[in-house]
Design a protein around this motif. Structure first.
Motif, PDB file in Angstrom:
ATOM      1  N   ALA A 305       4.085  -0.697 -13.869  1.00  0.00           N
ATOM      2  CA  ALA A 305       3.449  -1.659 -14.831  1.00  0.00           C
ATOM      3  C   ALA A 305       4.461  -2.535 -15.170  1.00  0.00           C
ATOM      4  N   ALA A 306       5.590  -2.119 -15.950  1.00  0.00           N
ATOM      5  CA  ALA A 306       6.427  -3.121 -16.699  1.00  0.00           C
ATOM      6  C   ALA A 306       7.213  -3.870 -15.772  1.00  0.00           C
ATOM      7  N   PHE A 307       7.784  -3.122 -14.704  1.00  0.00           N
ATOM      8  CA  PHE A 307       8.382  -3.844 -13.586  1.00  0.00           C
ATOM      9  C   PHE A 307       7.569  -4.968 -12.980  1.00  0.00           C
ATOM     10  N   SER A 308       6.274  -4.657 -12.612  1.00  0.00           N
ATOM     11  CA  SER A 308       5.272  -5.638 -11.916  1.00  0.00           C
ATOM     12  C   SER A 308       5.224  -6.835 -12.979  1.00  0.00           C
ATOM     13  N   ARG A 309       5.204  -6.706 -14.425  1.00  0.00           N
ATOM     14  CA  ARG A 309       4.955  -7.802 -15.151  1.00  0.00           C
ATOM     15  C   ARG A 309       6.346  -8.718 -15.276  1.00  0.00           C
ATOM     16  N   ALA A 310       7.460  -7.924 -15.180  1.00  0.00           N
ATOM     17  CA  ALA A 310       8.843  -8.527 -15.249  1.00  0.00           C
ATOM     18  C   ALA A 310       8.932  -9.519 -13.797  1.00  0.00           C
ATOM     19  N   PHE A 311       8.645  -8.929 -12.895  1.00  0.00           N
ATOM     20  CA  PHE A 311       8.976  -9.356 -11.588  1.00  0.00           C
ATOM     21  C   PHE A 311       7.987 -10.792 -11.610  1.00  0.00           C
ATOM     22  N   LYS A 312       6.779 -10.617 -11.921  1.00  0.00           N
ATOM     23  CA  LYS A 312       5.886 -11.861 -11.606  1.00  0.00           C
ATOM     24  C   LYS A 312       6.072 -12.698 -12.832  1.00  0.00           C
ATOM     25  N   LYS A 313       6.735 -12.493 -13.888  1.00  0.00           N
ATOM     26  CA  LYS A 313       7.156 -13.365 -14.655  1.00  0.00           C
ATOM     27  C   LYS A 313       8.173 -14.365 -14.132  1.00  0.00           C
ATOM     28  N   PHE A 314       9.021 -13.502 -13.651  1.00  0.00           N
ATOM     29  CA  PHE A 314      10.415 -14.161 -13.189  1.00  0.00           C
ATOM     30  C   PHE A 314      10.200 -14.908 -11.753  1.00  0.00           C
ATOM     31  N   SER A 315       9.577 -14.517 -11.038  1.00  0.00           N
ATOM     32  CA  SER A 315       9.271 -14.833  -9.503  1.00  0.00           C
ATOM     33  C   SER A 315       7.978 -15.691  -9.094  1.00  0.00           C
ATOM     34  N   GLY A 316       7.085 -15.488 -10.071  1.00  0.00           N
ATOM     35  CA  GLY A 316       5.636 -16.278 -10.023  1.00  0.00           C
ATOM     36  C   GLY A 316       4.845 -15.413  -9.138  1.00  0.00           C
ATOM     37  N   GLN A 317       5.135 -14.412  -8.370  1.00  0.00           N
ATOM     38  CA  GLN A 317       4.376 -13.649  -7.696  1.00  0.00           C
ATOM     39  C   GLN A 317       4.427 -12.210  -8.065  1.00  0.00           C
ATOM     40  N   SER A 318       3.475 -11.184  -7.813  1.00  0.00           N
ATOM     41  CA  SER A 318       3.546  -9.841  -7.940  1.00  0.00           C
ATOM     42  C   SER A 318       4.461  -9.318  -6.836  1.00  0.00           C
ATOM     43  N   PRO A 319       4.890  -7.985  -7.224  1.00  0.00           N
ATOM     44  CA  PRO A 319       5.817  -7.332  -6.271  1.00  0.00           C
ATOM     45  C   PRO A 319       5.131  -7.186  -4.752  1.00  0.00           C
ATOM     46  N   SER A 320       3.758  -6.906  -4.820  1.00  0.00           N
ATOM     47  CA  SER A 320       2.852  -6.627  -3.736  1.00  0.00           C
ATOM     48  C   SER A 320       2.667  -7.882  -2.937  1.00  0.00           C
ATOM     49  N   ASP A 321       2.534  -8.977  -3.482  1.00  0.00           N
ATOM     50  CA  ASP A 321       2.316 -10.291  -2.886  1.00  0.00           C
ATOM     51  C   ASP A 321       3.664 -10.509  -2.400  1.00  0.00           C
ATOM     52  N   TRP A 322       4.745 -10.733  -2.970  1.00  0.00           N
ATOM     53  CA  TRP A 322       6.121 -10.831  -2.516  1.00  0.00           C
ATOM     54  C   TRP A 322       6.370 -10.412  -1.342  1.00  0.00           C
ATOM     55  N   ARG A 323       6.115  -8.855  -1.154  1.00  0.00           N
ATOM     56  CA  ARG A 323       6.268  -7.982  -0.195  1.00  0.00           C
ATOM     57  C   ARG A 323       5.474  -8.419   1.048  1.00  0.00           C
TER      58      ARG A 323
END
Length: 325
Positions: A305-323
């Motif tokens: 959950a913490a990783f997903s928040r950080a990734f979305k904050k930085f990239s604008g997408q959730s990790p699953s959406d990026w994948r």
């Protein structure tokens, strides 16, 4: 240490090269390139960012950046390499300040890549007085590419940096020139790898011209303290780094490292670590079968959950959406 970090970044941003045009020209002549953003998908399908380059095999020419801040035309001589890192429109010509209408269709990558590089004759009917190899480097710029942002608008590398650089660049240009003229099996793949070597050597030559006052990521790599700190973070990105631990291993005080790092890079060390982790995560997420929970642990997050928040904050997408993308 610096070379290892540079190699890691080039791998993480998925640098690929291509030789696109083999141009023989007779004065007067001019060719104008549109912004790389307008042709990136045509020349390098799937690329986030395309960087154009020109190698002067023989003769000389001029290059001018068009639009944006005023830029004086630069003369390129035999053995020179010009790289346009930020994809600005530009003109290459036999004399300074010449203009032409860009030909978008000429930059469309063919279905059969065996016909690359395109052979082009341009200019007058006089004897050919210049030959250029022109192509593109593709790379990712999202979520984090520290290299491209640290490069100037025009990176011109002349064969005069050092005897070693002269010899290596000369060998690469000679090999590319000879291979482009032939139709050997595997020629395009060979040329693509040579162009990647060309880019790496151009960056290394550029780094040699920087001094202690130059800011940006490459300037930071050259700095003894900041370079050590960056190398430590790259060597163990998943480690639970603190500023105290990083400073101790880099051989500096907390304030000394934080101040010098921010001065050269533009933000503190822990922000750099987060950005680098996000780039590594993006690369792992692109791999077949990647699981978000596994990627989170690979880049130093115990909680998905913490990783997903950080990734979305930085990239604008959730990790699953990026994948998925």
């Amino acid at each position: 240490m610096t070379t290892d970090v540079l190699s890691e970044v080039l791998s993480a941003i998925r640098l690929t090269g291509s030789v696109f045009f083999d141009v023989e020209a007779a004065s007067p002549w001019v060719a104008e390139a549109p912004p790389s953003a307008a042709i990136a998908q045509a020349v390098m399908p799937g690329a986030q960012h395309a960087i154009e380059y020109h190698v002067v095999v023989s003769g000389s020419c001029w290059i001018s950046l068009i639009g944006g801040e005023p830029f004086e035309p630069v003369q390129l001589r035999e053995g020179d390499i010009a790289v346009i890192p930020h994809g600005e429109p530009h003109a290459v010509s036999s004399a300074p300040a010449m203009r032409a209408e860009p030909d978008i269709e000429a930059h469309r990558r063919p279905a059969d890549e065996s016909c690359l590089p395109f052979k082009m004759m341009t200019g007058s009917d006089a004897a050919r007085d210049a030959r250029l190899l022109c192509g593109f480097f593709a790379c990712d710029v999202r979520p984090f590419n520290p290299l491209v942002g640290s490069l100037p608008r025009l990176l011109r590398i002349g064969r005069s940096s050092s005897a070693t650089a002269d010899a290596l660049l000369g060998q690469i240009i000679t090999l590319a020139s000879e291979e482009a003229r032939e139709t050997h099996a595997g020629a395009q793949g060979f040329l693509n790898k040579l162009s990647e070597l060309l880019f790496i050597e151009a960056i290394r030559c550029h780094m040699q011209t920087l001094d202690a006052q130059d800011t940006g990521w490459l300037g930071g790599l050259r700095d003894p303290l900041v370079g050590r700190a960056i190398a430590l973070m790259h060597a163990a990105p998943a480690r639970a780094w603190t500023l105290e631990a990083l400073a101790a291993e880099a051989g500096a005080s907390r304030s000394g490292l934080a101040g010098r790092f921010s001065q050269l890079i533009g933000y503190p060390p822990m922000q750099y670590l987060t950005r680098w982790r996000m780039q590594l995560a993006a690369r792992h997420l692109a791999e077949r079968g990647a699981k978000v929970s596994a990627v989170a642990q690979l880049v130093g997050y115990e909680s998905e959950a913490a990783f997903s928040r950080a990734f979305k904050k930085f990239s604008g997408q959730s990790p699953s959406d990026w994948r998925s993308a």
